[in-house]
Design a protein around this motif. Structure first.
Motif, PDB file in Angstrom:
ATOM      1  N   VAL A 334       0.867  -1.176   0.000  1.00  0.00           N
ATOM      2  CA  VAL A 334       0.000   0.000   0.000  1.00  0.00           C
ATOM      3  C   VAL A 334       0.905   1.227   0.000  1.00  0.00           C
ATOM      4  O   VAL A 334       1.957   1.230   0.650  1.00  0.00           O
ATOM      5  N   ILE A 336       1.093   4.811   1.367  1.00  0.00           N
ATOM      6  CA  ILE A 336       0.494   5.681   2.362  1.00  0.00           C
ATOM      7  C   ILE A 336       1.256   6.999   2.366  1.00  0.00           C
ATOM      8  O   ILE A 336       2.489   7.005   2.412  1.00  0.00           O
ATOM      9  N   VAL A 357       1.620  -2.107   9.360  1.00  0.00           N
ATOM     10  CA  VAL A 357       1.125  -2.232   7.991  1.00  0.00           C
ATOM     11  C   VAL A 357       2.186  -2.864   7.100  1.00  0.00           C
ATOM     12  O   VAL A 357       3.387  -2.698   7.301  1.00  0.00           O
ATOM     13  N   THR A 412       5.154  -2.142   1.488  1.00  0.00           N
ATOM     14  CA  THR A 412       4.403  -0.914   1.757  1.00  0.00           C
ATOM     15  C   THR A 412       5.346   0.234   2.097  1.00  0.00           C
ATOM     16  O   THR A 412       6.384   0.023   2.734  1.00  0.00           O
ATOM     17  N   ILE A 414       5.489   4.466   3.546  1.00  0.00           N
ATOM     18  CA  ILE A 414       4.826   5.636   4.124  1.00  0.00           C
ATOM     19  C   ILE A 414       5.629   6.862   3.708  1.00  0.00           C
ATOM     20  O   ILE A 414       6.801   6.995   4.072  1.00  0.00           O
ATOM     21  N   VAL A 440      -3.457   5.655   0.084  1.00  0.00           N
ATOM     22  CA  VAL A 440      -4.178   6.241   1.212  1.00  0.00           C
ATOM     23  C   VAL A 440      -3.448   7.515   1.625  1.00  0.00           C
ATOM     24  O   VAL A 440      -2.273   7.465   2.023  1.00  0.00           O
ATOM     25  N   LEU A 442      -3.288  10.620   4.226  1.00  0.00           N
ATOM     26  CA  LEU A 442      -3.706  11.044   5.567  1.00  0.00           C
ATOM     27  C   LEU A 442      -3.231  12.483   5.779  1.00  0.00           C
ATOM     28  O   LEU A 442      -2.034  12.765   5.675  1.00  0.00           O
ATOM     29  N   ARG A 500      -5.047   4.023  11.674  1.00  0.00           N
ATOM     30  CA  ARG A 500      -5.190   2.593  11.403  1.00  0.00           C
ATOM     31  C   ARG A 500      -6.613   2.268  10.946  1.00  0.00           C
ATOM     32  O   ARG A 500      -6.826   1.432  10.059  1.00  0.00           O
ATOM     33  N   LEU A 503      -6.959   3.324   7.348  1.00  0.00           N
ATOM     34  CA  LEU A 503      -6.330   2.346   6.455  1.00  0.00           C
ATOM     35  C   LEU A 503      -7.198   1.118   6.279  1.00  0.00           C
ATOM     36  O   LEU A 503      -7.319   0.577   5.178  1.00  0.00           O
ATOM     37  N   THR A 507      -8.294   0.057   2.387  1.00  0.00           N
ATOM     38  CA  THR A 507      -7.437  -0.940   1.735  1.00  0.00           C
ATOM     39  C   THR A 507      -8.091  -2.313   1.788  1.00  0.00           C
ATOM     40  O   THR A 507      -8.919  -2.597   2.666  1.00  0.00           O
TER      41      THR A 507
END
Length: 511
Positions: A334, A336, A357, A412, A414, A440, A442, A500, A503, A507
């Motif tokens: 993912v 993020i 994650v 993944t 971030i 995603v 944030l 969280r 997410l 996802t």
């Protein structure tokens, strides 16, 4: 047939062998005895023969001790002293480094406090973000200095899988053998999938003569710095491995001890020091972690057998093999992104979110402030030129390039940056879309006065943003942000829980 060491063990267990009145502590492994007295440690190789290690004679044990000294002294020169003989004196008694004929050999080391072992540090909760990051940098330096070996990385792992099959087959009728058989098939499938990657890494400098046994018990604080010791010396083939496989033993060990946050910080720092050159190799990390867990299970079985205590570690062996199987089933990656004005707590959230994650040990944290200072003191301010529009753009480009490689490897990421420019936010989403990876975003918010207070109180932070920088950000604004907004005013734990939940909503299950 291996030598009988009963007399030598009894001698080294006595304070007389150290010339000191202190009691002698003894530590046993599947391949050695370590005798501790005062400020000295003596390591005696155990007279054993395994498929991968022959220590059956004094000459062979001496050769292994000499290699151990050679391998470890560069990284820990204050710890490793010399190799000395246990001798048979004229009166028939044994002596340490005496005038008689050698009957065995020991490696003499400086003893360090047990509380300085990283295993003990971790057990008391001392392996925090700062130390874990320093550990990652220390191991990156160790690996940079390791000699390159041009080897087929696929063949190296295949040989280890063959060895594991042979060893576990020697424990017929056990739960360990049943679990191993199920795991082995999955590991070989994973090896087939990554064969081309591992072969290529073997030809481009990623395979080196590394440590080989890099876990918490083989790391120690010396003068306050984390230092590796006790490198694998008995087999040059096993000691020659992919750098990520070498690191994977520590990452696995940390995950096994439920210290994924520390593992994630170690991995981030290690990858940072390789400036993206190891990112593509993350595709093989689940396999590497899995093999390392299976090896730990194998060593526990062998140690129990060597100590005459079969089944003593059955529960942990089963857990390790279950973890080994789990590592082979990583969740999909993912992308993020965490954005917001300076002082909203983006890095705090990213570090807290990472271990929860993605594939083990967690998401790779790519922070613009950290990338900007790569190779420098994180806490030293940079000149204004480092924050020009051009320089900022280059940092974002490096962050996106690394993120694309890591996501492509199935891991993944971030992304941690202000993302105040709408084009940067669009670029992050477009990159994820191009890779067919969920995105995603944030967006952290807090009142301006709260942000001013936080920024003014920063100490020892990678960010150079001060209140003046924040004021310029607030004046310029961020435009309309269509990411998930999270209130970061007060409790960091509440922000993490909200992140969280966001997410989980955005996802696929298992991501």
């Amino acid at each position: 047939m291996a030598d009988n060491q009963t007399e030598t063990i009894a001698f080294l267990s006595s304070p007389d062998s150290f010339g000191a009145p202190d009691p002698v502590d003894r530590v046993e492994t599947h391949g050695a005895f370590v005798f501790l007295c005062g400020d000295t440690a003596l390591k005696l190789k155990r007279a054993v023969i395994y498929d991968y290690m022959d220590l059956s004679t004094p000459d062979k044990r001496r050769a292994m001790l000499m290699r151990e000294l050679e391998l470890n002294r560069p990284a820990a020169p204050t710890l490793y002293r010399d190799v000395v003989a246990v001798t048979r004196e004229a009166d028939g008694r044994l002596a340490l480094d005496g005038a008689g004929d050698p009957v065995d050999w020991v490696l003499r080391m400086r003893r360090f406090p047990a509380e300085d072992e990283l295993e003990a540090v971790a057990a008391r909760g001392g392996l925090d973000d700062v130390l874990a990051t320093e550990l990652g940098h220390s191991l990156a330096a160790y690996h940079h200095a390791a000699p390159v070996r041009l080897r087929d990385g696929t063949r190296l792992i295949a040989d280890i899988l063959d060895e594991l099959d042979r060893v576990f087959a020697g424990f017929p009728g056990t739960e360990a053998l049943r679990l191993h058989r199920g795991w082995s098939a999955g590991a070989r499938n994973a090896l087939d999938r990554h064969a081309d990657l591992l072969k290529a890494r073997g030809q481009t400098g990623a395979v080196r003569r590394g440590h080989g046994d890099l876990h918490l018990r083989n790391l120690v604080l010396l003068d306050g710095r984390p230092v590796p010791f006790d490198a694998l010396e008995f087999d040059e083939t096993l000691g020659t491995c992919d750098l990520l496989y070498d690191l994977a033993f520590l990452l696995m060990d940390l995950c096994h001890r439920d210290l994924r946050r520390a593992a994630a910080r170690v991995l981030d720092a290690w990858l940072l020091d390789f400036q993206g050159r190891q990112d593509a190799g993350l595709a093989a990390l689940p396999l590497f972690l899995s093999v390392r867990a299976a090896i730990r299970a194998m060593v526990l079985l062998q140690t129990d057998a060597a100590r005459g205590m079969p089944h003593a570690s059955d529960a942990e062996v089963a857990l390790l093999l279950q973890e080994a199987t789990g590592f082979l089933r990583p969740p999909p990656p993912v992308c993020i992104a965490v954005g917001g004005f300076s002082g909203t707590g983006k890095s705090l959230l990213a570090r807290g979110l990472a271990p929860h994650v993605g594939a083990a040990p967690g998401a790779v944290w790519l922070a613009s402030d950290v990338l900007r200072k790569a190779g420098r003191d994180n806490t030293a301010p940079l000149p204004d030129a480092a924050y020009s529009a051009t320089a900022r753009g280059q940092v974002y480009e490096r962050m996106m390039a690394r993120a694309g490689t890591i996501l492509g490897a199935g891991h993944t990421v971030i992304l941690d940056a202000t993302f105040l420019d709408p084009t940067r936010r669009t670029a992050a989403r477009d990159m994820a879309t191009a890779l067919d990876v969920p995105f995603v975003g944030l967006w952290l918010t807090a009142p301006p006065d709260r942000l001013r207070q936080r920024v003014a109180g920063r100490r020892g932070d990678a960010s150079d943003a001060d209140v003046a920088v924040l004021e310029r950000q607030l004046a310029a604004g961020s435009g309309t942000v269509d990411w998930r907004h999270l209130d970061a005013t007060c409790d960091a734990g509440a922000t993490l829980s909200a992140a969280r939940a966001a997410l989980a909503d955005a996802t696929p299950a298992g991501a």
